[in-house]
Design a protein around this motif. Structure first.
Motif, PDB file in Angstrom:
ATOM      1  N   ALA A 390     -24.268 -10.986  26.017  1.00 46.00           N
ATOM      2  CA  ALA A 390     -24.140 -12.379  26.462  1.00 46.00           C
ATOM      3  C   ALA A 390     -22.736 -12.516  27.041  1.00 46.00           C
ATOM      4  O   ALA A 390     -21.996 -11.534  27.141  1.00 46.00           O
ATOM      5  CB  ALA A 390     -24.344 -13.332  25.290  1.00 46.00           C
ATOM      6  N   GLY A 391     -22.382 -13.736  27.465  1.00 47.79           N
ATOM      7  CA  GLY A 391     -21.032 -13.964  27.966  1.00 47.79           C
ATOM      8  C   GLY A 391     -20.849 -13.583  29.431  1.00 47.79           C
ATOM      9  O   GLY A 391     -19.746 -13.663  29.952  1.00 47.79           O
ATOM     10  N   ARG A 392     -21.924 -13.162  30.086  1.00 50.58           N
ATOM     11  CA  ARG A 392     -21.870 -12.872  31.521  1.00 50.58           C
ATOM     12  C   ARG A 392     -23.173 -13.352  32.154  1.00 50.58           C
ATOM     13  O   ARG A 392     -24.210 -13.396  31.479  1.00 50.58           O
ATOM     14  CB  ARG A 392     -21.786 -11.371  31.804  1.00 50.58           C
ATOM     15  N   ILE A 393     -23.123 -13.658  33.420  1.00 53.69           N
ATOM     16  CA  ILE A 393     -24.346 -13.985  34.146  1.00 53.69           C
ATOM     17  C   ILE A 393     -24.725 -12.741  34.938  1.00 53.69           C
ATOM     18  O   ILE A 393     -24.152 -12.452  35.992  1.00 53.69           O
ATOM     19  CB  ILE A 393     -24.141 -15.208  35.064  1.00 53.69           C
ATOM     20  N   ALA A 394     -25.659 -11.972  34.384  1.00 57.17           N
ATOM     21  CA  ALA A 394     -26.048 -10.704  35.002  1.00 57.17           C
ATOM     22  C   ALA A 394     -27.359 -10.239  34.386  1.00 57.17           C
ATOM     23  O   ALA A 394     -27.714 -10.655  33.269  1.00 57.17           O
ATOM     24  CB  ALA A 394     -24.965  -9.640  34.762  1.00 57.17           C
ATOM     25  N   ALA A 395     -28.068  -9.392  35.096  1.00 56.33           N
ATOM     26  CA  ALA A 395     -29.325  -8.837  34.592  1.00 56.33           C
ATOM     27  C   ALA A 395     -29.077  -8.098  33.285  1.00 56.33           C
ATOM     28  O   ALA A 395     -28.059  -7.401  33.140  1.00 56.33           O
ATOM     29  CB  ALA A 395     -29.933  -7.890  35.623  1.00 56.33           C
ATOM     30  N   GLY A 396     -29.990  -8.287  32.332  1.00 55.88           N
ATOM     31  CA  GLY A 396     -29.864  -7.582  31.056  1.00 55.88           C
ATOM     32  C   GLY A 396     -29.080  -8.353  30.016  1.00 55.88           C
ATOM     33  O   GLY A 396     -28.905  -7.870  28.903  1.00 55.88           O
ATOM     34  N   TYR A 397     -28.599  -9.546  30.381  1.00 52.62           N
ATOM     35  CA  TYR A 397     -27.846 -10.370  29.429  1.00 52.62           C
ATOM     36  C   TYR A 397     -28.704 -11.568  28.995  1.00 52.62           C
ATOM     37  O   TYR A 397     -29.612 -11.983  29.710  1.00 52.62           O
ATOM     38  CB  TYR A 397     -26.546 -10.879  30.072  1.00 52.62           C
ATOM     39  N   ARG A 398     -28.411 -12.084  27.812  1.00 55.42           N
ATOM     40  CA  ARG A 398     -29.083 -13.289  27.341  1.00 55.42           C
ATOM     41  C   ARG A 398     -28.770 -14.459  28.279  1.00 55.42           C
ATOM     42  O   ARG A 398     -27.640 -14.588  28.744  1.00 55.42           O
ATOM     43  CB  ARG A 398     -28.554 -13.672  25.954  1.00 55.42           C
ATOM     44  N   ALA A 399     -29.751 -15.321  28.458  1.00 53.55           N
ATOM     45  CA  ALA A 399     -29.527 -16.523  29.271  1.00 53.55           C
ATOM     46  C   ALA A 399     -28.888 -17.601  28.403  1.00 53.55           C
ATOM     47  O   ALA A 399     -29.515 -18.590  28.034  1.00 53.55           O
ATOM     48  CB  ALA A 399     -30.835 -16.989  29.898  1.00 53.55           C
ATOM     49  N   ASP A 400     -27.620 -17.378  28.039  1.00 51.35           N
ATOM     50  CA  ASP A 400     -26.805 -18.349  27.296  1.00 51.35           C
ATOM     51  C   ASP A 400     -25.835 -18.932  28.326  1.00 51.35           C
ATOM     52  O   ASP A 400     -24.870 -18.255  28.725  1.00 51.35           O
ATOM     53  CB  ASP A 400     -26.027 -17.662  26.164  1.00 51.35           C
ATOM     54  N   LEU A 401     -26.089 -20.151  28.750  1.00 52.71           N
ATOM     55  CA  LEU A 401     -25.449 -20.674  29.959  1.00 52.71           C
ATOM     56  C   LEU A 401     -25.022 -22.120  29.806  1.00 52.71           C
ATOM     57  O   LEU A 401     -25.557 -22.843  28.959  1.00 52.71           O
ATOM     58  CB  LEU A 401     -26.460 -20.599  31.130  1.00 52.71           C
ATOM     59  N   GLN A 402     -24.075 -22.559  30.643  1.00 50.40           N
ATOM     60  CA  GLN A 402     -23.732 -23.982  30.700  1.00 50.40           C
ATOM     61  C   GLN A 402     -23.651 -24.430  32.160  1.00 50.40           C
ATOM     62  O   GLN A 402     -23.224 -23.679  33.025  1.00 50.40           O
ATOM     63  CB  GLN A 402     -22.425 -24.275  29.973  1.00 50.40           C
ATOM     64  N   VAL A 403     -24.101 -25.665  32.378  1.00 52.33           N
ATOM     65  CA  VAL A 403     -24.009 -26.286  33.700  1.00 52.33           C
ATOM     66  C   VAL A 403     -22.902 -27.332  33.633  1.00 52.33           C
ATOM     67  O   VAL A 403     -22.956 -28.229  32.788  1.00 52.33           O
ATOM     68  CB  VAL A 403     -25.341 -26.972  34.085  1.00 52.33           C
ATOM     69  N   VAL A 404     -21.884 -27.185  34.496  1.00 47.45           N
ATOM     70  CA  VAL A 404     -20.770 -28.141  34.454  1.00 47.45           C
ATOM     71  C   VAL A 404     -20.574 -28.806  35.810  1.00 47.45           C
ATOM     72  O   VAL A 404     -20.836 -28.220  36.864  1.00 47.45           O
ATOM     73  CB  VAL A 404     -19.451 -27.461  34.010  1.00 47.45           C
ATOM     74  N   GLN A 405     -20.097 -30.026  35.736  1.00 42.67           N
ATOM     75  CA  GLN A 405     -19.854 -30.821  36.936  1.00 42.67           C
ATOM     76  C   GLN A 405     -18.375 -30.717  37.296  1.00 42.67           C
ATOM     77  O   GLN A 405     -17.513 -31.056  36.482  1.00 42.67           O
ATOM     78  CB  GLN A 405     -20.213 -32.284  36.626  1.00 42.67           C
ATOM     79  N   ALA A 406     -18.095 -30.251  38.525  1.00 44.76           N
ATOM     80  CA  ALA A 406     -16.691 -30.168  38.962  1.00 44.76           C
ATOM     81  C   ALA A 406     -16.185 -31.567  39.299  1.00 44.76           C
ATOM     82  O   ALA A 406     -16.958 -32.443  39.671  1.00 44.76           O
ATOM     83  CB  ALA A 406     -16.584 -29.273  40.181  1.00 44.76           C
ATOM     84  N   HIS A 407     -14.890 -31.745  39.181  1.00 45.20           N
ATOM     85  CA  HIS A 407     -14.289 -33.002  39.615  1.00 45.20           C
ATOM     86  C   HIS A 407     -14.166 -33.001  41.136  1.00 45.20           C
ATOM     87  O   HIS A 407     -14.473 -32.018  41.779  1.00 45.20           O
ATOM     88  CB  HIS A 407     -12.935 -33.187  38.938  1.00 45.20           C
ATOM     89  N   ARG A 408     -13.716 -34.088  41.702  1.00 39.04           N
ATOM     90  CA  ARG A 408     -13.619 -34.202  43.164  1.00 39.04           C
ATOM     91  C   ARG A 408     -12.905 -32.986  43.761  1.00 39.04           C
ATOM     92  O   ARG A 408     -11.937 -32.492  43.189  1.00 39.04           O
ATOM     93  CB  ARG A 408     -12.836 -35.467  43.521  1.00 39.04           C
ATOM     94  N   THR A 409     -13.376 -32.544  44.888  1.00 37.54           N
ATOM     95  CA  THR A 409     -12.781 -31.340  45.471  1.00 37.54           C
ATOM     96  C   THR A 409     -11.853 -31.652  46.639  1.00 37.54           C
ATOM     97  O   THR A 409     -11.206 -30.767  47.157  1.00 37.54           O
ATOM     98  CB  THR A 409     -13.876 -30.371  45.948  1.00 37.54           C
TER      99      THR A 409
END
Ligand code: GUN
Ligand code: FE
Length: 444
Positions: A390-409
């Motif tokens: 876990a701890g990475r977004i990649a094939a073979g890893y658990r889908a333990d994820l967070q969706v975050v909203q960025a502030h104004r860019t």
């Protein structure tokens, strides 16, 4: 075949110093909660997979300004101390334990109190983007099982420790394991109870947990070392965490904390030791030899640590390091806030703090870390400590994820700019969704 596809921009640690930016990717999650592939727009299957997911209503498309990150791994946190987070931080460690912490933890003999606190605590961790936590409970088996139950019900990946503390010199009568035998029996009973719970997604793991060297008799430390080997389990404790604590061990054993833990079989590749602000270079080498991880708790260290952990030096030496909130030695469960503090403390270590000294004698050169390194500690570094894919977004890893909203860019920003601002400015309200094992466990 996937059961969920998340489409959007993502960041994941590439290594200890670099962040990988995945633009408009498809994160494909299988029915067992694993990422089976991550597709980029140039990939041949991209449009076919996107169309199929849309048709089958299996697509989550991130909104404008939303980003996908790995869920955080909090490597060191005391769940029963949640009610006193933000209190009594003006006291030195020994005082803080005796006056505040032990009386609070003693209340967990009451399972209904435990239920109330743990239900709220587990939900709070998820709401802060933490998907895995390595936690201390208390000495109470039943209350620790309540914590395990909350992890399972709410979907937090929990490494939960039955705390051992049996040394009458360093623990109060009202909160102590009353014999070595009682302590070890309780630990083993907790392990067996947790292992008997059906757990197809590996959500909960029992952890061998000597509170710290001062709290434990020699016989308890030795017994816990044997239990860890017998059940092949992770271990958690504190190591060289303050001036008082490291001196206590030297006075009692004529050795440093790390050497004592090693002597009792408690330094293993699955051990996580918190703080380490007072480790010598020799101690660091010893931890490295055993592939034991240090849980860096930068907020807590400001209050109790009497020093700054040299993270950059440890990484260069090849030591394993992750990040912890240390609730309630630290006041917030947010690993975003701990990421910031890790960077800030490293800057103060580099520059030094006493302006009466000449600049070149004030600090420890080259100690600074970047936001990318602190993010690595909070994600891939923590997962590595637990031998968890876990701890990475990649094939073979658990889908333990967070969706975050960025502030104004403010117009055009590079991916590196967006990432840095996410690390510095994300607050709890910006965390829009949290997945553990591909399942949405928190939504805001
Ligand atoms: N050392 C022993 N117990 C504790 C605890 O609960 N918190 C911290 N930060 N250090 C400890
Ligand atoms: Fe701690």
């Amino acid at each position: 075949m996937e059961s969920l596809v998340i489409r959007g921009n993502a960041f994941t640690a590439q290594d200890q110093y670099h962040v990988q930016n995945l633009t408009d990717c498809l994160v494909c999650i299988d029915p067992d909660g694993w990422v089976d592939r991550v597709l980029l727009p140039a990939d041949r299957d991209y449009s076919r997979v996107l169309t199929a997911a849309r048709q089958h209503h299996q697509l989550r498309e991130l909104a404008q300004g939303e980003y996908l990150l790995p869920g955080f791994v909090d490597l060191h946190v005391h769940a029963p101390q949640w009610p006193q987070a933000g209190l009594a931080l003006d006291r030195p460690l020994a005082d803080w334990l005796n006056v505040y912490t032990f009386p609070l933890e003693a209340r967990f003999s009451d399972c209904s109190f435990a239920r109330k606190v743990y239900a709220d605590f587990v939900r709070t961790l998820l709401a802060h983007g933490t998907t895995t936590a390595m936690m201390f409970g208390t000495i109470h088996v039943d209350a620790n099982l309540v914590l395990v139950d909350e992890c399972q019900q709410q979907g937090l990946r929990g490494y939960v420790g039955q705390v051992t503390m049996d040394n009458p010199d360093q623990t109060p009568d009202y909160y102590r394991d009353h014999s070595v035998k009682e302590a070890l029996t309780a630990s083993e009973r907790f392990i067996q109870r947790v292992q008997a719970i059906p757990d197809p997604n590996d959500l909960v793991t029992p952890v061998i947990t000597p509170r710290f060297v001062p709290s434990c008799t020699d016989a308890a430390l030795a017994g816990l070392g044997r239990l860890a080997a017998k059940y092949d389990l992770p271990i958690q404790s504190h190591v060289s965490e303050s001036n008082w604590e490291s001196q206590y061990t030297i006075d009692r054993f004529g050795m440093h904390d790390a050497e004592v833990l090693d002597h009792f079989g408690l330094l293993t590749p699955r051990a996580v030791m918190a703080h380490g602000t007072q480790l010598t270079t020799g101690d660091m080498e010893l931890l490295k030899q055993h592939q034991t991880t240090i849980a860096h708790c930068p907020i807590s260290n400001i209050y109790f640590g009497n020093g700054v952990l040299p993270v950059q030096r440890l990484l260069k030496m090849g030591n394993k390091v992750g990040l912890g909130s240390d609730i309630s030695g630290g006041y917030t469960p947010s690993l975003y806030h701990n990421i910031r503090q890790a960077v800030k403390s490293s800057r103060m270590l580099t520059d030094g703090v006493d302006s009466r000294r000449p600049a070149e004698q004030r600090g420890v050169a080259n100690s600074q870390i970047t936001a990318a390194t602190a993010f690595y500690l909070a994600t891939a570094g923590g997962a590595q400590a637990l031998h968890l894919a876990a701890g990475r977004i990649a094939a073979g890893y658990r889908a333990d994820l967070q969706v975050v909203q960025a502030h104004r860019t403010w117009g055009r920003s590079s991916a590196a700019d967006v990432f840095e601002r996410l690390m510095y400015q994300t607050e709890t309200a910006d965390i829009k969704g949290v997945y553990v094992n591909g399942r949405l466990v928190y939504e805001n």
